[in-house]
Scaffold this active site. Sequence first.
Site, PDB file in Angstrom:
ATOM      1  N   GLY A 221       0.824  -1.203   0.000  1.00 15.19           N
ATOM      2  CA  GLY A 221       0.000   0.000   0.000  1.00 15.19           C
ATOM      3  C   GLY A 221       0.854   1.246   0.000  1.00 15.19           C
ATOM      4  CB  THR A 225      -0.575   3.205   5.241  1.00 15.55           C
ATOM      5  OG1 THR A 225      -1.580   4.148   4.870  1.00 15.55           O
ATOM      6  CG2 THR A 225      -1.173   2.164   6.168  1.00 15.55           C
ATOM      7  CD  GLU A 244       5.190  -3.122  -3.458  1.00 15.38           C
ATOM      8  OE1 GLU A 244       5.708  -2.085  -3.941  1.00 15.38           O
ATOM      9  OE2 GLU A 244       4.003  -3.433  -3.637  1.00 15.38           O
ATOM     10  CB  CYS A 278       3.583   0.817  -6.414  1.00 19.71           C
ATOM     11  SG  CYS A 278       3.906  -0.923  -6.752  1.00 19.71           S
TER      12      CYS A 278
END
Length: 487
Positions: A221, A225, A244, A278
Site C-alpha cells: 500500500g 501507511t 511493499e 506503484c
Amino acid sequence: MTELFIDGAWIAGSGPAFASRNPGTDAIAWQGDSASAADVDRAVASARRAFAGWSALDFEARCEIVKRFAALLTERKEAIATAIGRETGKPLWEARTEVAAMAAKVGISIQAYQERTGEKRQDMADGVAVLRHRPHGVVAVFGPYNFPGHLPNGHIVPALIAGNTVVFKPSELAPGVARATVEVWQEAGLPAGVLNLVQGEKDTGIALANHRQIDGLFFTGSSDTGTLLHRQFGGRPEIVLALEMGGNNPLVIGEVEDLDAAVHHTIQSAFLSAGQRCTCARRIFVPQGAFGERFLARLADVTSKITADVFDADPQPFMGAVISARAAAKLVDAQSRLIEQGAKPIIEMTQRDPRLGFVNASIIDVTGVANLPDEEHFGPLAQIVRYATFDEAIERANDTAFGLSAGLLADDAHAWEHFRRTIRAGIVNWNRPTNGASSAAPFGGTGRSGNHRPSAYYAADYCAYPMASVESTQLTLPASLSPGLHF
C-alpha cells in the site's frame, strides 16, 4: 449480509456499515457491515486454532489446495475480472490480465518455497547439518485497491504454502473482489480458520494491526501507511513486518533512434492502469535540445488521444477511472499546487465529473520548480524534467527518498551500464516500461519503497524462518572429550 469469513463460515459484521462504489458510474458495487474489534479478535483466534493442523499438513497436501485455487481462478476468470473492473474502474482487458497473474503466481510461489526455503542437508564428520524452514504462525495481510486480487494473493499464497494461517484485511475500496477471491479459496478446500476475511475501513485495520496475537504483518500500500506500521512495530522485534510501498519513479529518455517506441514506453510507464501502479513513472527526464522538443511534441500528441471510459466499454479504453472521485480531485489539486510553484502544463488534467473518477492523462513540465516535492502522485500525472547531461539526469533521478523502480530508454549500451550501476532502485529496466516486472524476479524497492520483496519469487523469504539443526541418528560418547571431563 454475510460479509466476513471466519472459521470457515460467512458471517455478518458487527461494525459500522460501509460501501464501495464503481468510480466510473458512482453505482454501489458492494455494501455491508464492517468487522468490529471483537470480530477481528474472533478471526485471529480462528487462525490461531487452525495453525497447528495446517502447519502439520504435508507440504504437498498444502500445495494441492493452492493449485486447485489457481485452477478455479482460471475457470472463473471472467467473473472475477468483472468484479475487479466494477470496483476499481480498471478496463476489463486489464482486469483479465490481473486474474491470469493471480493464477500464474501459484506455480512460481511453490517453486520459490522449494528452492529458497526448502530443506537442505550437508554431511558432517559426526552427523548431518540440516536447514529447515518453519512458518511464523498467524499473519495479517493488508491488501491495496489497485490490484485487489493479485497483490494480496502475492502475500497470501506464499504464506499458506509455508504453513502460516492468515487474517486478510482488504482495501475498503475493493471488498467485493476480496469476497470473490475468498470464495474461490473456500471452494478449493482450504480448511476452516486457515484463511479469514475481515472487511472494513480504518478502525478494522487498526484493530488487526494492533492485535497482540499476530506473528507477522504483510502490507502492500501507500508509503505513508507503511511508515506508520513500521513505527508502530519498532519495539516489537517478534513481529515479522513485510512492506511493499510506493515510489516517485524516474524514467530517463536518451536520444534514441525510434521516437515512437520511446513515446510508447513512456506512456505505458506513466499512464498504464491510469497511473495507479506503484511502479509507474512519475518523473520523466527529457534531454534539452531538438530531440527533447520532438519527443515532447510526439508524447503530447499521442497522450491527447488517450480516452478514459467505464470498465466494460466496447471498444475497450486504454484507461479507466481512477479509484474514486476523491482520488481524482486530489490529483487535480496536486497539479494546481505544482502550477502555483512554477510548473508549466503541457496537457492539463481535468476531472470530467465531480462525482466520478475520470481524469485525463496529463503532462506537466516541472523543470523550473524549485524544491520539487518528493511525492508519489498516484494517477496519470507525468512530470517532465529537462536535463543538460546524462550525469545530471541520474543525479536528479536519485534525488528521492523512494527507490522502487527506474527506467532508461536509450540505444547506448554504455549509458545503460552506467545507469544500472548508479541508479538507486529495486527494479531497474532498460528499453522497457518502468512498470514491467517479472513474478519470477524480486519485486520491491529501497528507502521509503519498502523492506521486503513481496508478491514475487522472494516472498518465500519472509513467510518462514530458518531453523538450523545438527543431527546424528545414534547417541554416542565422543572419542575426544573436552579438557576437565572424566568418564
